[in-house]
Design a protein around this motif. Structure first.
Motif, PDB file in Angstrom:
ATOM      1  N   ALA A 205       0.860  -1.191   0.000  1.00  0.00           N
ATOM      2  CA  ALA A 205       0.000   0.000   0.000  1.00  0.00           C
ATOM      3  C   ALA A 205       0.891   1.234   0.000  1.00  0.00           C
ATOM      4  N   LEU A 206       0.469   2.266  -0.741  1.00  0.00           N
ATOM      5  CA  LEU A 206       1.254   3.506  -0.802  1.00  0.00           C
ATOM      6  C   LEU A 206       0.324   4.688  -1.003  1.00  0.00           C
ATOM      7  N   ARG A 207       0.568   5.731  -0.223  1.00  0.00           N
ATOM      8  CA  ARG A 207      -0.207   6.964  -0.340  1.00  0.00           C
ATOM      9  C   ARG A 207       0.738   8.156  -0.234  1.00  0.00           C
ATOM     10  N   ARG A 208       0.678   9.050  -1.216  1.00  0.00           N
ATOM     11  CA  ARG A 208       1.485  10.277  -1.130  1.00  0.00           C
ATOM     12  C   ARG A 208       0.681  11.318  -0.368  1.00  0.00           C
ATOM     13  N   THR A 209       1.257  11.794   0.719  1.00  0.00           N
ATOM     14  CA  THR A 209       0.531  12.693   1.605  1.00  0.00           C
ATOM     15  C   THR A 209       0.969  14.154   1.500  1.00  0.00           C
ATOM     16  N   LYS A 210       2.192  14.385   1.011  1.00  0.00           N
ATOM     17  CA  LYS A 210       2.664  15.769   0.874  1.00  0.00           C
ATOM     18  C   LYS A 210       3.644  15.900  -0.286  1.00  0.00           C
ATOM     19  N   ILE A 211       3.625  17.078  -0.913  1.00  0.00           N
ATOM     20  CA  ILE A 211       4.660  17.504  -1.853  1.00  0.00           C
ATOM     21  C   ILE A 211       5.024  18.914  -1.420  1.00  0.00           C
ATOM     22  N   GLY A 212       6.235  19.078  -0.874  1.00  0.00           N
ATOM     23  CA  GLY A 212       6.596  20.377  -0.313  1.00  0.00           C
ATOM     24  C   GLY A 212       5.627  20.750   0.792  1.00  0.00           C
ATOM     25  N   GLU A 213       5.028  21.922   0.692  1.00  0.00           N
ATOM     26  CA  GLU A 213       4.064  22.381   1.700  1.00  0.00           C
ATOM     27  C   GLU A 213       2.629  22.009   1.345  1.00  0.00           C
ATOM     28  N   TYR A 214       2.431  21.372   0.199  1.00  0.00           N
ATOM     29  CA  TYR A 214       1.084  20.990  -0.227  1.00  0.00           C
ATOM     30  C   TYR A 214       0.708  19.640   0.382  1.00  0.00           C
ATOM     31  N   SER A 215      -0.474  19.579   0.999  1.00  0.00           N
ATOM     32  CA  SER A 215      -0.911  18.371   1.705  1.00  0.00           C
ATOM     33  C   SER A 215      -2.157  17.761   1.060  1.00  0.00           C
ATOM     34  N   VAL A 216      -2.226  16.438   1.111  1.00  0.00           N
ATOM     35  CA  VAL A 216      -3.386  15.734   0.562  1.00  0.00           C
ATOM     36  C   VAL A 216      -4.661  16.051   1.347  1.00  0.00           C
ATOM     37  N   THR A 217      -4.516  16.550   2.562  1.00  0.00           N
ATOM     38  CA  THR A 217      -5.702  16.905   3.355  1.00  0.00           C
ATOM     39  C   THR A 217      -6.506  18.031   2.696  1.00  0.00           C
ATOM     40  N   LEU A 218      -5.857  18.786   1.808  1.00  0.00           N
ATOM     41  CA  LEU A 218      -6.538  19.880   1.106  1.00  0.00           C
ATOM     42  C   LEU A 218      -6.943  19.494  -0.313  1.00  0.00           C
ATOM     43  N   ALA A 219      -6.679  18.255  -0.684  1.00  0.00           N
ATOM     44  CA  ALA A 219      -6.943  17.802  -2.058  1.00  0.00           C
ATOM     45  C   ALA A 219      -8.373  17.305  -2.226  1.00  0.00           C
ATOM     46  N   LYS A 220      -8.844  17.344  -3.471  1.00  0.00           N
ATOM     47  CA  LYS A 220     -10.167  16.824  -3.826  1.00  0.00           C
ATOM     48  C   LYS A 220      -9.997  15.590  -4.712  1.00  0.00           C
ATOM     49  N   THR A 221     -10.854  14.603  -4.514  1.00  0.00           N
ATOM     50  CA  THR A 221     -10.900  13.491  -5.454  1.00  0.00           C
ATOM     51  C   THR A 221     -11.468  14.029  -6.769  1.00  0.00           C
ATOM     52  N   PRO A 222     -11.262  13.328  -7.900  1.00  0.00           N
ATOM     53  CA  PRO A 222     -11.872  13.797  -9.152  1.00  0.00           C
ATOM     54  C   PRO A 222     -13.388  13.987  -9.036  1.00  0.00           C
ATOM     55  N   GLU A 223     -14.041  13.104  -8.287  1.00  0.00           N
ATOM     56  CA  GLU A 223     -15.491  13.225  -8.096  1.00  0.00           C
ATOM     57  C   GLU A 223     -15.846  14.490  -7.317  1.00  0.00           C
ATOM     58  N   GLU A 224     -15.071  14.771  -6.252  1.00  0.00           N
ATOM     59  CA  GLU A 224     -15.313  15.993  -5.472  1.00  0.00           C
ATOM     60  C   GLU A 224     -15.051  17.241  -6.300  1.00  0.00           C
ATOM     61  N   PHE A 225     -14.023  17.183  -7.139  1.00  0.00           N
ATOM     62  CA  PHE A 225     -13.715  18.316  -8.014  1.00  0.00           C
ATOM     63  C   PHE A 225     -14.865  18.544  -8.996  1.00  0.00           C
ATOM     64  N   GLN A 226     -15.391  17.456  -9.539  1.00  0.00           N
ATOM     65  CA  GLN A 226     -16.533  17.547 -10.465  1.00  0.00           C
ATOM     66  C   GLN A 226     -17.745  18.151  -9.783  1.00  0.00           C
ATOM     67  N   ASN A 227     -18.013  17.721  -8.557  1.00  0.00           N
ATOM     68  CA  ASN A 227     -19.164  18.241  -7.811  1.00  0.00           C
ATOM     69  C   ASN A 227     -19.013  19.740  -7.538  1.00  0.00           C
ATOM     70  N   ALA A 228     -17.789  20.157  -7.221  1.00  0.00           N
ATOM     71  CA  ALA A 228     -17.529  21.571  -6.967  1.00  0.00           C
ATOM     72  C   ALA A 228     -17.753  22.409  -8.218  1.00  0.00           C
ATOM     73  N   LEU A 229     -17.340  21.890  -9.363  1.00  0.00           N
ATOM     74  CA  LEU A 229     -17.561  22.597 -10.629  1.00  0.00           C
ATOM     75  C   LEU A 229     -19.051  22.699 -10.938  1.00  0.00           C
ATOM     76  N   THR A 230     -19.770  21.604 -10.694  1.00  0.00           N
ATOM     77  CA  THR A 230     -21.200  21.549 -11.005  1.00  0.00           C
ATOM     78  C   THR A 230     -21.993  22.481 -10.102  1.00  0.00           C
ATOM     79  N   GLN A 231     -21.640  22.509  -8.820  1.00  0.00           N
ATOM     80  CA  GLN A 231     -22.366  23.360  -7.870  1.00  0.00           C
ATOM     81  C   GLN A 231     -22.216  24.832  -8.191  1.00  0.00           C
ATOM     82  N   ASP A 232     -20.997  25.177  -8.666  1.00  0.00           N
ATOM     83  CA  ASP A 232     -20.772  26.578  -8.955  1.00  0.00           C
ATOM     84  C   ASP A 232     -21.249  26.962 -10.356  1.00  0.00           C
TER      85      ASP A 232
END
Length: 232
Positions: A205-232
């Motif tokens: 199992a492998l999960r990338r959690t950070k790149i530099g100061e960018y964290s996966v906790t602030l990331a959206k799944t493709p589905e969440e990104f799609q929902n955000a686009l649709t809502q707006d």
């Protein structure tokens, strides 16, 4: 969510890549969403560092003029979490291929694991990329050589492990957190760790959690990104 002009001018998107998706698929999905939902006929988009299909986690996408920032982002320190299986190897060093050899683990203690990680796998290390990787050799990807059954000499390279923490030891499984430099193969760390322990190991199992100061906790799944686009 930003306007179409914002994306053309340049945005950094943090995407949580799902399991079994390639990085290419994730980029194409987000690009299709931006074009179809925002009415953009053309937009540049690229990612700052590949993730294997069997890995999840942070994928940084750059749009528009921000694609020029990709090399800068690729060079940043990365953090991963995941699981090693001690006592067995696979040709790909992960679950892409079947187990090809099993080894005893009776001699491996928690103290031995901690000492090995501390003394052999922190700081600057030499590692060989897996044969099942996208690096090119003689004009072909290494995984193409591997799938054709061809033997290839792979040169070792320097990489830096800034932090290597074992977060759970329950043999044959060991969970970890690794902070490392660009170009580090966690699969190779699994294989090399097994070898140093006079056993075998592979990545399950492998999960990338950070790149530099960018964290996966602030990331959206493709589905969440799609929902955000649709809502707006």
């Amino acid at each position: 969510m930003q306007t179409p002009e914002d994306f053309l001018e340049g945005q950094i998107l943090l995407i949580d890549k799902p399991l079994h998706w390639s990085s290419f698929q994730a980029v194409n999905k987000i690009k299709w969403l931006l074009k179809s939902k925002l009415g953009l006929k053309k937009i540049k988009i690229g990612h700052a560092g590949t993730l294997d299909p069997l890995a999840t986690g942070l994928l940084i996408l750059c749009t528009g003029k921000f694609t020029k920032r990709i090399p800068e982002l690729q060079g940043q320190v990365k953090e991963y979490t995941g699981t090693f299986h001690i006592g067995a190897t696979t040709p790909s060093y992960d679950l892409e291929t079947e187990i090809n050899e099993r080894f005893p683990v009776d001699h491996i203690s928690e103290d031995l694991l901690l000492k090995t990680v501390s003394e052999r796998f922190t700081g600057e290390i030499d590692q060989k990329p897996p044969i099942f990787s996208a690096i090119k050799k003689d004009g072909k990807r290494l995984y193409e050589h591997a799938r054709a059954g061809e033997e290839v000499e792979i040169a070792s390279r320097k990489t830096t492990i800034h932090e290597f923490e074992l977060t759970r030891i329950a043999l044959p499984e060991v969970d970890f957190r690794i902070v490392c430099s660009k170009g580090t193969y966690i699969r190779s760390i699994a294989f090399d760790l097994g070898r140093v322990l006079q056993s075998g190991a592979h990545l399950t199992a492998l999960r990338r959690t950070k790149i530099g100061e960018y964290s996966v906790t602030l990331a959206k799944t493709p589905e969440e990104f799609q929902n955000a686009l649709t809502q707006d």
